[in-house]
Structure formats: structure tokens, C-alpha cells
Design an enzyme around this catalytic site. Structure first.
Site, PDB file in Angstrom:
ATOM      1  N   CYS A 193       0.835  -1.203   0.000  1.00  0.00           N
ATOM      2  CA  CYS A 193       0.000   0.000   0.000  1.00  0.00           C
ATOM      3  C   CYS A 193       0.875   1.260   0.000  1.00  0.00           C
ATOM      4  O   CYS A 193       1.545   1.543  -0.986  1.00  0.00           O
ATOM      5  CB  CYS A 193      -0.974  -0.036   1.172  1.00  0.00           C
ATOM      6  SG  CYS A 193      -2.397   1.059   0.955  1.00  0.00           S
TER       7      CYS A 193
ATOM      8  N   HIS B  76      -3.789  -5.364   0.516  1.00  0.00           N
ATOM      9  CA  HIS B  76      -3.291  -5.864   1.801  1.00  0.00           C
ATOM     10  C   HIS B  76      -3.367  -7.396   1.849  1.00  0.00           C
ATOM     11  O   HIS B  76      -4.448  -7.959   2.061  1.00  0.00           O
ATOM     12  CB  HIS B  76      -4.107  -5.263   2.949  1.00  0.00           C
ATOM     13  CG  HIS B  76      -3.831  -3.806   3.158  1.00  0.00           C
ATOM     14  ND1 HIS B  76      -2.812  -3.357   3.965  1.00  0.00           N
ATOM     15  CD2 HIS B  76      -4.422  -2.706   2.647  1.00  0.00           C
ATOM     16  CE1 HIS B  76      -2.793  -2.033   3.957  1.00  0.00           C
ATOM     17  NE2 HIS B  76      -3.761  -1.612   3.160  1.00  0.00           N
TER      18      HIS B  76
ATOM     19  N   GLU C 116      -2.228  -9.279   4.129  1.00  0.00           N
ATOM     20  CA  GLU C 116      -2.258  -9.771   5.509  1.00  0.00           C
ATOM     21  C   GLU C 116      -3.672  -9.960   6.055  1.00  0.00           C
ATOM     22  O   GLU C 116      -3.860 -10.653   7.067  1.00  0.00           O
ATOM     23  CB  GLU C 116      -1.472  -8.811   6.416  1.00  0.00           C
ATOM     24  CG  GLU C 116      -2.080  -7.435   6.607  1.00  0.00           C
ATOM     25  CD  GLU C 116      -1.696  -6.441   5.536  1.00  0.00           C
ATOM     26  OE1 GLU C 116      -1.844  -5.221   5.772  1.00  0.00           O
ATOM     27  OE2 GLU C 116      -1.248  -6.862   4.444  1.00  0.00           O
TER      28      GLU C 116
END
Length: 509
Positions: free
Chosen positions: A79, A167, A169
Site C-alpha cells: 500500500c 493488503h 495480511e
């Protein structure tokens, strides 16, 4: 020494989650603020740049010497990290023309690229950014796109530098874990050998070398962190570990006796200290939560110091500090203003003249439990809900009196016992009763009452950083409420807290 990945934190709310996902892949990692760089030794295998609440276009946006790091390590920008790399390399970052938040799907994937290996077609990803990479230099290769984000992922050609604008994660990115594994294993060459057993072995070796024949004193709480820390220290230095369990008068019902009994079978040298009256005297009349914490902390240190002086030549204070405490204390914005005074990080008074040893300060809570399981610690101890350092003092939203403590202990005991008997205790991360500073009207028999209100709190979480309220069955809540009102004199109303963290915290004070 352990190979590791360094995560440079630019202030993202997801930074800790990146670390958790990496550790789930059996790779050790550390989080460091972007402006406090660690020593990049030979054990560092790669670097991840986190996201950020900043825009790279802001004058005060976080800056870092990207070129120096690029020459030495594989880098993955996530990001903000991806946008920062692109901008610093001569690309263009500008405000998004469409909202780029939430779910999206990759409609182009360069599967031959090592970062995108085994990423499925149309893979769902999670976007969360107000800027977008609008243009990149010629040596940037686009390796993934969505319908509205052309440069969703890139590699700088002839380097091991990658950037992604989503993202990986978060669980909403369905192949996110695969992408991280590709970076860790195929690009950084990590061996995925960081396990609970490996942690125990290296930690005991380090503790033996550090402590040698020195004596350590450690305050036990009966909880997971201090218990696991104690066993690791005991395996390292044996009888030179001296444990103290202080009864501050603010424990759960019968907890002092139960905890001492549970430690008897662990071979630990534990001494119990009954200091109830000392604590309650110092808390008399105090309502402010932070003043309560400071009073409890001050008295605890005094009691603990007295106990330490009864052991000759103690040189170390053992603590069960875990990684989230450490991360918060060195956050991107400096020591967090939200850190409460009962956290283990810092705060050791000069007069104690002890060095601090923290065997668990690189672990998250669930990792501590895995280590405890590998050490053979009783599941009853490992499964205990977290309990605040100041105990029931911060669950009584008022000044502290023996009568209020007794009422809350009884109500809490009924609550916890019902959670256990119904099978809900192990489904809940933390539960407790709160004594509210209000009275409500009620009717018992033919009489009107004007008595206290108890609030029940139960949340689900992994590490306490975020939490959702637990959806306990109505029938169970009704049973608990009925028992508390019927059996605990002074209570005529029970309520249930349905707030999540954030915005609410788990505890009320």
C-alpha cells in the site's frame, strides 16, 4: 542466531497483522518504526514496508533511505510502501479517481513472476487507499491488475523489489498468505524453521548465557505470560529463580489459593504474599482509574521489593512482557499515550537496582500459549482468560471498598462458572463482570429495592489488539443474570456489553 524479516512501520493499522501472518508461516520477524532503523545484520533476509495513514504526496509523509536498503535486501512494499517506492523511483502517485476500499479481484496476474506464483485467477484482494499509482518508470513491470487499479502489483526489473497496492495480511485477501509465502521463501530464501520448539531451545540457551549463576525474582500472576516466562527461566537457571505471588485483595474469588495450588506441581519456587489490607488502605477513596493504577503499581513495587530483599543477591527482575507491549512503547508516533501504567514495559524504579529479563518480549499472546503447550504447562493455566494487572480495581467503576470487592467477586464467580459449565469459557478470549457506579430501582418480593448494577463483558480475540463482543446464547445470559440477582446481595440488575474493540476497549477503565 535466528533469520528474520524486518517490517518497517509507517503507521498502518495492519502492521501487527503483517507480523502475525509472517510468523504463522514459521518465519521470525520484527517490527521497527521507520525512523528507528534496526541493525541490518547478516540474519535479515528481507524487508517489508507497511502501509500508512499518510499520503506519499504530503509534505510531512514518512521518508526513508530506500536506495540504501534496495541494494542489500529484497523489499516488499504494501500500500503506502508500494506507492512510496514508485514515487521515489520516478513514478506518479495521485488521488484515486474511484474509491479503492474493500474487496476487489485481480483480473490480470503474471503467474510466471515469483511473487504471484500459485495465485488463482480472479483472486480476491482487499484495497484500502485513497491514492493510486498512476504511472511508473519503464523498468517497472506490472504483475497484477484489478478492473479499476491497473498497477495493483509490480516488480522493479532486475531487482528483488516488489510493490502491491492491496493488503495480503487481511483474511479478505484470499491468496494473501500464499503471496507472503512466495516473498518469504522464493524471494527472500527463508527456511521457515521458527517454531515453538526452536524458540524454546534458543531462548534457554540465551538465558543461560546471559544469567549464568545470577538470581532472578519474578512476580507471578497465575496467568499465561508470567507462567510461561517462569518455566523458561526455571529451565534455564533452576533454583536461582525465585517467584512471588502477591494477593492484592483484588483477585477473583479464591484465586490466591487456587493459583498457589496450581504452581505446586510445576517445580517452581513460589512464595505467596498476602498484602490485601495494604492495597485496600492505599486505594481508599480513589475513583480516578489512572490514580488507582498508580496506587496499585506503587504498593506492588513496595511489596515486591520487600520480598526481593528476603532473597540474597538478587540481580534480575523477570517479567512476562509480550511483544504488543513492546511495539506500543516504540510506536511510529513515539511512546503511545494510551499505554496504561500497569504495562510491563519500563516503570522499574531506580531503587530496586535490578536488571530486567523478559523471555517473551518477542511473542504475541497466541504464540506464548503455543510455547507454553510445548513446555508441557497445564492447559488450565494456558487457557486462563487474561486478567488486568490492577485486577478488580478497574472493574469497579468507583472507589474501592471491601464490600464492593466482595460483591464483584461473587458475581464474577457465578459468571465464570457458568461459562465453564456451558462450554463457553474456551470459546471466549476474555470475560469478566464490571461493578457499575449506578443504582437502579427493582422489586424483590413485595419490596422495592435500590441496588447496584453488574455489567457482563465477554469478547473474542486473538491477541487483544482488536476484539468483538461474544454472542453468548440468550438462555445462558438469562441463567447467569438470574443466579447473580438471586445469590449476590446488593445486586438487582444485570446488563451485557455488546461493544467491540475498537472503538471500545475490553476493560471499562
Amino acid at each position: 542466531m535466528q533469520e528474520k524479516i524486518i517490517i518497517l512501520d509507517f503507521g498502518s493499522q495492519y502492521t501487527q497483522l503483517i507480523a502475525r501472518r509472517i510468523r504463522e508461516l514459521n518465519v521470525f520477524c520484527e517490527i521497527h518504526p521507520f525512523h528507528h532503523l534496526p541493525d541490518f545484520d547478516q540474519y535479515v533476509k528481507g524487508i517489508i514496508f507497511s502501509g500508512s495513514p499518510f499520503s506519499v504526496r504530503q509534505i510531512d509523509a514518512p521518508q526513508i533511505d530506500f536506495a540504501m536498503l534496495q541494494e542489500r535486501f529484497p523489499i516488499l512494499g504494501i500500500c503506502y510502501g508500494a506507492q512510496y517506492i514508485a514515487q521515489k523511483s520516478g513514478g506518479e502517485v495521485r488521488p484515486s479517481s474511484t474509491r479503492e476500499y474493500g474487496r476487489a479481484n485481480l483480473d490480470f496476474i503474471a503467474n510466471a513472476n515469483p511473487l504471484m506464483k500459485n495465485i488463482s485467477a480472479n483472486s480476491q484482494v482487499w484495497m484500502s487507499h485513497g491514492d493510486t499509482i498512476a504511472g511508473v518508470p519503464e523498468n517497472f513491470q506490472t504483475i497484477a491488475s484489478t478492473e479499476s487499479v491497473k498497477i495493483a502489483a509490480y516488480q522493479i526489473e532486475n531487482t528483488q523489489v516488489y510493490g502491491i497496492q492491496f493488503h495480503p495480511e487481511v483474511t479478505h485477501s484470499t491468496d494473501g498468505k500464499q503471496l507472503l509465502e512466495n516473498f518469504l521463501v522464493d524471494i527472500c530464501g527463508c527456511s521457515q524453521d521458527w517454531t515453538a520448539d526452536a524458540f524454546i531451545e534458543t531462548t534457554i540457551e540465551t538465558l543461560k548465557a546471559t544469567l549464568q549463576n545470577d538470581k532472578v525474582i519474578l512476580g507471578l500472576s497465575g496467568g499465561v505470560d508470567s507462567s510461561v516466562a517462569a518455566v523458561l527461566l526455571h529451565r534455564s537457571i533452576g533454583k536461582n529463580l525465585h517467584c512471588v505471588f502477591v494477593d492484592n485483595g483484588l483477585l477473583r474469588k479464591d484465586e490466591y489459593e487456587q493459583v498457589l495450588e496450581s504452581y505446586k506441581h510445576m517445580g517452581l519456587n513460589v512464595r505467596g504474599v498476602n498484602a490485601k489490607q495494604r492495597f485496600l488502605t492505599q486505594l481508599a477513596g480513589i475513583k480516578d482509574p489512572e490514580l488507582k493504577r498508580k496506587a496499585i503499581g506503587r504498593v506492588f513495587i513496595e511489596v515486591f521489593d520487600d520480598a526481593a530483599h528476603e532473597v540474597q543477591d538478587v540481580k534480575w527482575l523477570g517479567q512476562g512482557t509480550i511483544y504488543p507491549d513492546v511495539i506500543e512503547s516504540v510506536s511510529v508516533n513515539g511512546p503511545s499515550a494510551t499505554i496504561k501504567s500497569h504495562h510491563n514495559v519500563g516503570g522499574l524504579p531506580d531503587f530496586m537496582k535490578l536488571k530486567v529479563v523478559e523471555p517473551l518480549n518477542t511473542l504475541f499472546k497466541d504464540e506464548v500459549r503455543r510455547v507454553g503447550k510445548a513446555l508441557g504447562i497445564d492447559p488450565v493455566i494456558l487457557g486462563r482468560h487474561p486478567f488486568p494487572g490492577p485486577g478488580l480495581a478497574i472493574r469497579i467503576l468507583d472507589d474501592i471498598t471491601p464490600e464492593k470487592v466482595a460483591i464483584l467477586q461473587e458475581a464474577d464467580a457465578i459468571y465464570i462458572q457458568n461459562l465453564k459449565s456451558s462450554g463457553w469459557y474456551d470459546k471466549v478470549w476474555q470475560a469478566g463482570a464490571i461493578f457499575l457506579p449506578v443504582q437502579s430501582v427493582g422489586v424483590m418480593g413485595d419490596e422495592r429495592t435500590y441496588e447496584q448494577v453488574i455489567c457482563l463483558r465477554a469478547v473474542g480475540s486473538v491477541d487483544g489488539m482488536t476484539a468483538d463482543w461474544s454472542h453468548l446464547p440468550y438462555e445462558l445470559l438469562a441463567k447467569i443474570s438470574n443466579e447473580i440477582i438471586n445469590k449476590v446481595k446488593g445486586i438487582n440488575r444485570v446488563v451485557y456489553d455488546i461493544s467491540s474493540k475498537p472503538p471500545a476497549t475490553i476493560e471499562w477503565e
